[in-house]
Design a protein around this motif. Structure first.
Motif, PDB file in Angstrom:
ATOM      1  N   TYR A 261     -31.231  69.467  95.582  1.00  0.00           N
ATOM      2  CA  TYR A 261     -31.817  69.637  96.919  1.00  0.00           C
ATOM      3  C   TYR A 261     -33.266  70.088  96.789  1.00  0.00           C
ATOM      4  CZ  TYR A 261     -26.886  69.486  98.176  1.00  0.00           C
ATOM      5  OH  TYR A 261     -25.576  69.107  98.319  1.00  0.00           O
ATOM      6  N   PRO A 262     -34.196  69.162  96.522  1.00  0.00           N
ATOM      7  CA  PRO A 262     -35.602  69.532  96.302  1.00  0.00           C
ATOM      8  C   PRO A 262     -36.232  70.208  97.508  1.00  0.00           C
ATOM      9  CG  PRO A 262     -35.350  67.148  96.527  1.00  0.00           C
ATOM     10  CD  PRO A 262     -33.975  67.713  96.391  1.00  0.00           C
ATOM     11  N   GLU A 263     -35.731  69.934  98.724  1.00  0.00           N
ATOM     12  CA  GLU A 263     -36.291  70.596  99.902  1.00  0.00           C
ATOM     13  C   GLU A 263     -35.987  72.088  99.890  1.00  0.00           C
ATOM     14  OE1 GLU A 263     -32.115  69.314 100.981  1.00  0.00           O
ATOM     15  OE2 GLU A 263     -33.806  68.510  99.826  1.00  0.00           O
ATOM     16  N   ILE A 264     -34.843  72.476  99.319  1.00  0.00           N
ATOM     17  CA  ILE A 264     -34.515  73.895  99.195  1.00  0.00           C
ATOM     18  C   ILE A 264     -35.386  74.535  98.127  1.00  0.00           C
ATOM     19  CG2 ILE A 264     -32.691  75.519  98.503  1.00  0.00           C
ATOM     20  CD1 ILE A 264     -30.675  73.660  99.798  1.00  0.00           C
ATOM     21  N   GLN A 265     -35.580  73.831  97.018  1.00  0.00           N
ATOM     22  CA  GLN A 265     -36.463  74.338  95.968  1.00  0.00           C
ATOM     23  C   GLN A 265     -37.878  74.549  96.505  1.00  0.00           C
ATOM     24  OE1 GLN A 265     -38.101  73.129  91.464  1.00  0.00           O
ATOM     25  NE2 GLN A 265     -36.608  71.830  92.480  1.00  0.00           N
ATOM     26  N   GLU A 266     -38.338  73.627  97.330  1.00  0.00           N
ATOM     27  CA  GLU A 266     -39.691  73.740  97.898  1.00  0.00           C
ATOM     28  C   GLU A 266     -39.818  74.963  98.793  1.00  0.00           C
ATOM     29  OE1 GLU A 266     -42.872  71.105 100.557  1.00  0.00           O
ATOM     30  OE2 GLU A 266     -40.933  70.249  99.969  1.00  0.00           O
ATOM     31  N   LYS A 267     -38.774  75.256  99.586  1.00  0.00           N
ATOM     32  CA  LYS A 267     -38.815  76.431 100.459  1.00  0.00           C
ATOM     33  C   LYS A 267     -38.832  77.724  99.644  1.00  0.00           C
ATOM     34  CE  LYS A 267     -36.554  74.433 104.543  1.00  0.00           C
ATOM     35  NZ  LYS A 267     -35.387  74.522 105.460  1.00  0.00           N
ATOM     36  N   VAL A 268     -38.108  77.742  98.521  1.00  0.00           N
ATOM     37  CA  VAL A 268     -38.146  78.919  97.653  1.00  0.00           C
ATOM     38  C   VAL A 268     -39.536  79.081  97.051  1.00  0.00           C
ATOM     39  CG1 VAL A 268     -37.223  79.976  95.553  1.00  0.00           C
ATOM     40  CG2 VAL A 268     -35.673  78.792  97.126  1.00  0.00           C
ATOM     41  N   HIS A 269     -40.136  77.978  96.615  1.00  0.00           N
ATOM     42  CA  HIS A 269     -41.505  78.027  96.096  1.00  0.00           C
ATOM     43  C   HIS A 269     -42.466  78.604  97.142  1.00  0.00           C
ATOM     44  CE1 HIS A 269     -40.779  74.762  92.807  1.00  0.00           C
ATOM     45  NE2 HIS A 269     -40.797  75.960  92.274  1.00  0.00           N
ATOM     46  N   ASP A 294     -33.063  85.060  98.603  1.00  0.00           N
ATOM     47  CA  ASP A 294     -31.845  85.856  98.487  1.00  0.00           C
ATOM     48  C   ASP A 294     -30.639  85.061  98.989  1.00  0.00           C
ATOM     49  OD1 ASP A 294     -30.382  88.074  97.811  1.00  0.00           O
ATOM     50  OD2 ASP A 294     -30.921  89.252  99.581  1.00  0.00           O
ATOM     51  N   ALA A 295     -30.841  84.316 100.071  1.00  0.00           N
ATOM     52  CA  ALA A 295     -29.764  83.486 100.606  1.00  0.00           C
ATOM     53  C   ALA A 295     -29.388  82.373  99.629  1.00  0.00           C
ATOM     54  CB  ALA A 295     -30.178  82.892 101.955  1.00  0.00           C
ATOM     55  N   VAL A 296     -30.373  81.803  98.938  1.00  0.00           N
ATOM     56  CA  VAL A 296     -30.100  80.759  97.950  1.00  0.00           C
ATOM     57  C   VAL A 296     -29.242  81.315  96.816  1.00  0.00           C
ATOM     58  CG1 VAL A 296     -31.150  79.303  96.163  1.00  0.00           C
ATOM     59  CG2 VAL A 296     -32.111  79.329  98.472  1.00  0.00           C
ATOM     60  N   VAL A 297     -29.560  82.520  96.350  1.00  0.00           N
ATOM     61  CA  VAL A 297     -28.775  83.140  95.278  1.00  0.00           C
ATOM     62  C   VAL A 297     -27.338  83.374  95.742  1.00  0.00           C
ATOM     63  CG1 VAL A 297     -28.509  85.186  93.829  1.00  0.00           C
ATOM     64  CG2 VAL A 297     -30.790  84.217  94.211  1.00  0.00           C
ATOM     65  N   HIS A 298     -27.179  83.926  96.943  1.00  0.00           N
ATOM     66  CA  HIS A 298     -25.840  84.176  97.470  1.00  0.00           C
ATOM     67  C   HIS A 298     -25.068  82.875  97.683  1.00  0.00           C
ATOM     68  CE1 HIS A 298     -27.238  88.272  98.160  1.00  0.00           C
ATOM     69  NE2 HIS A 298     -26.024  88.612  98.541  1.00  0.00           N
ATOM     70  N   GLU A 299     -25.741  81.871  98.231  1.00  0.00           N
ATOM     71  CA  GLU A 299     -25.064  80.606  98.491  1.00  0.00           C
ATOM     72  C   GLU A 299     -24.656  79.915  97.196  1.00  0.00           C
ATOM     73  OE1 GLU A 299     -23.657  77.216 100.825  1.00  0.00           O
ATOM     74  OE2 GLU A 299     -23.681  79.406 100.876  1.00  0.00           O
ATOM     75  N   THR A 300     -25.455  80.081  96.150  1.00  0.00           N
ATOM     76  CA  THR A 300     -25.078  79.533  94.842  1.00  0.00           C
ATOM     77  C   THR A 300     -23.769  80.153  94.377  1.00  0.00           C
ATOM     78  OG1 THR A 300     -27.380  79.106  94.218  1.00  0.00           O
ATOM     79  CG2 THR A 300     -25.768  79.290  92.429  1.00  0.00           C
ATOM     80  N   PRO A 349     -17.986  74.578 104.577  1.00  0.00           N
ATOM     81  CA  PRO A 349     -18.125  75.329 103.315  1.00  0.00           C
ATOM     82  C   PRO A 349     -18.323  74.456 102.091  1.00  0.00           C
ATOM     83  CG  PRO A 349     -15.841  75.317 104.053  1.00  0.00           C
ATOM     84  CD  PRO A 349     -16.651  74.740 105.165  1.00  0.00           C
ATOM     85  N   GLU A 350     -17.930  73.169 102.155  1.00  0.00           N
ATOM     86  CA  GLU A 350     -18.112  72.281 101.008  1.00  0.00           C
ATOM     87  C   GLU A 350     -19.564  71.866 100.816  1.00  0.00           C
ATOM     88  OE1 GLU A 350     -15.938  71.693 103.443  1.00  0.00           O
ATOM     89  OE2 GLU A 350     -14.043  72.238 102.451  1.00  0.00           O
ATOM     90  N   GLN A 351     -20.403  72.197 101.779  1.00  0.00           N
ATOM     91  CA  GLN A 351     -21.823  71.873 101.675  1.00  0.00           C
ATOM     92  C   GLN A 351     -22.612  73.072 101.169  1.00  0.00           C
ATOM     93  OE1 GLN A 351     -23.325  70.341 105.394  1.00  0.00           O
ATOM     94  NE2 GLN A 351     -21.773  68.741 105.528  1.00  0.00           N
ATOM     95  N   PHE A 352     -23.590  72.806 100.308  1.00  0.00           N
ATOM     96  CA  PHE A 352     -24.479  73.857  99.820  1.00  0.00           C
ATOM     97  C   PHE A 352     -25.553  74.091 100.877  1.00  0.00           C
ATOM     98  CE2 PHE A 352     -28.296  75.260  97.478  1.00  0.00           C
ATOM     99  CZ  PHE A 352     -27.781  76.404  96.865  1.00  0.00           C
ATOM    100  N   ASN A 353     -25.530  75.254 101.499  1.00  0.00           N
ATOM    101  CA  ASN A 353     -26.425  75.526 102.621  1.00  0.00           C
ATOM    102  C   ASN A 353     -26.794  77.008 102.655  1.00  0.00           C
ATOM    103  OD1 ASN A 353     -27.805  75.712 105.030  1.00  0.00           O
ATOM    104  ND2 ASN A 353     -26.005  75.421 106.322  1.00  0.00           N
ATOM    105  N   PRO A 354     -28.029  77.366 102.255  1.00  0.00           N
ATOM    106  CA  PRO A 354     -28.457  78.770 102.291  1.00  0.00           C
ATOM    107  C   PRO A 354     -28.364  79.383 103.688  1.00  0.00           C
ATOM    108  CG  PRO A 354     -29.985  77.451 101.000  1.00  0.00           C
ATOM    109  CD  PRO A 354     -29.060  76.485 101.677  1.00  0.00           C
ATOM    110  N   GLY A 355     -28.331  78.516 104.732  1.00  0.00           N
ATOM    111  CA  GLY A 355     -28.198  79.016 106.095  1.00  0.00           C
ATOM    112  C   GLY A 355     -26.930  79.793 106.338  1.00  0.00           C
ATOM    113  N   HIS A 356     -25.944  79.668 105.447  1.00  0.00           N
ATOM    114  CA  HIS A 356     -24.726  80.461 105.568  1.00  0.00           C
ATOM    115  C   HIS A 356     -25.018  81.952 105.501  1.00  0.00           C
ATOM    116  CE1 HIS A 356     -22.231  76.787 104.116  1.00  0.00           C
ATOM    117  NE2 HIS A 356     -22.059  76.944 105.400  1.00  0.00           N
TER     118      HIS A 356
END
Length: 434
Positions: A261-269, A294-300, A349-356
């Motif tokens: 998900y490069p769009e998520i990586q870009e937001k973290v950058h 922080d949400a990306v780490v938790h969602e991972t 829940p089967e989708q990877f989504n930091p918005g959780h």
């Protein structure tokens, strides 16, 4: 028929009947057990379970039998707890009754059924308290731990730079970095990545991880005291095995998800550039100012569900749980994936989504359903250290590099293994300096 042949057949039938009756008696148990599928002597529910994807089989059974049910792995009785309410009620509200370690013969062979992972009763409680106190004295979870992690993050970055945009497998890089953090805490110093003793230690850790995912084996018994030199050396290895594999596996999953998900990586950058910049190193204090990262780490951690069935527990005595009686010693599966994948708490829940883990304003949102480290009296000793490592190491890597896959990001397979541990599949990537 010859007399000898007839006698042999008769004895074989008698022995088979005795084994059948013994297994049936053990499986019938006592009291009112939770419901479950009909089990056969000796093989239990082996014919009804998909052993290559046991979490899926457990989920399907929960739909039929509810949040508390019984299965048999061979002749071993297992009560399964499915969903946040059942897991919390057992591990927190009745924590004492559910505080023993369930049978895991492969681990018993490695640890002699002693130590933090496999120990039970008073010796386990003493050793756990001793370990917690000692690790705190060594600085785990304190400012000194942060400094050790950041020191190792620096060496990890230098090692990544030396790949010079060539493809590589990140497994050893991440395992070395995480193991060195524990080395610096326990021994007071890190090791060079090429150090012979360090390489041997890493090989032992990686071999142990392979063994843990193999079929169950035979037990070994050892009545040795917990506080002998040999026993304490074994417990030190426990810290390396438990603390290195899980954290490095989570980071390995995380890098792969960010490439998917490069769009998520870009937001973290973008958040890193805004809060930290490119010149100073991250610190744990940045976490409160970086809700998306922080949400990306938790969602991972939520998404990969590294220990989907949880680490088995056992009841310390005959236990009344809801309307059932669970006999002493019964193995318990607190299915953590059922909590981490609760669709009411985490939509889709089967989708990877930091918005959780973000509210409507983009602020970080805590969840009582987030329990990758388990909960209660058997929760992970190194949770504070692991949380610090995950944030600082991932942030440092992304501060310095853009992650590039070798294939189209849409074709990246993020399906984890689903036997008893969602270990990441091997892959290669390229890191581009930012």
């Amino acid at each position: 028929m010859e007399p000898l042949e007839a006698t042999t057949i008769f004895l074989a039938v008698c022995i088979s009947c005795l084994l059948f009756l013994s297994a049936w008696k053990k499986m019938s148990g006592s009291g009112k057990l939770p419901p479950g599928p009909i089990a056969f002597p000796i093989i239990g529910n082996a014919l009804q379970l998909n052993m290559k994807n046991l979490p899926q089989s457990v989920r399907e059974l929960s739909e039929k039998y509810g949040p508390v049910f019984t299965i048999y792995l061979g002749s071993e009785r297992v009560v399964v707890l499915y969903g946040q309410e059942a897991v919390k009620e057992a591990l927190i509200d009745q924590g004492d009754e559910f505080s023993d370690r369930g049978r895991m013969p492969v681990f018993e062979r490695l640890t002699d059924k002693k130590g933090i992972p496999m120990g039970n009763g008073k010796p386990w409680k003493q050793l756990r308290q001793f370990t917690l106190t000692t690790l705190r004295d060594f600085g785990m979870g304190k400012k000194s731990s942060e400094e050790r992690i950041l020191e190792e993050a620096h060496f990890l970055v230098e090692r990544l730079k030396n790949t010079h945009r060539r493809p590589f497998d990140p497994t050893l890089f991440l395992t070395h970095a995480v193991a060195n953090v524990i080395c610096s805490i326990v021994f007071g110093d890190r090791f060079d990545y090429e150090d012979e003793k360090f390489v041997t230690l890493i090989n032992l850790i990686m071999e142990s991880r392979k063994i843990q995912r193999s079929p169950w084996t035979e037990e070994q018994h050892n009545r040795q005291s917990e506080f002998t030199t040999e026993s304490l050396l074994r417990r030190t290895l426990d810290l390396f095995f438990a603390g290195t594999g899980t954290t490095s596996d989570t980071l390995k999953h995380g890098l792969k998800l960010l490439m998917k998900y490069p769009e998520i990586q870009e937001k973290v950058h973008e958040e890193i550039d805004c809060v930290i910049g490119r010149s100073r190193r991250p610190c744990i204090g940045d976490r409160t100012q970086m809700p998306y990262t922080d949400a990306v780490v938790h969602e991972t951690q939520r998404f990969i569900s590294l220990a989907p069935l949880g680490i088995p527990r056992a009841v310390t005595r005959d236990t009344c749980f809801r309307e059932y009686i669970i006999p002493k010693g019964t193995t318990i599966f607190p299915v953590l994936q059922s909590v981490l994948y609760d669709s009411k708490e985490f939509p889709n829940p089967e989708q990877f989504n930091p918005g959780h883990f973000l509210d409507e304003n983009g602020a970080f949102k805590k969840s009582d359903f987030f329990m990758p480290f388990s909960i209660g009296k058997r929760s992970c000793l190194g949770e504070a250290l692991a949380r610090m490592e995950l944030f600082l190491l991932l942030t440092t890597v992304l501060q310095n590099f853009t992650l590039k896959p070798l294939i189209d990001h849409k074709d990246i397979d993020i399906t984890p293994m689903t036997l008893t541990s969602n270990a990441p599949m091997s892959y290669q990537l390229i890191v581009i300096p930012r």
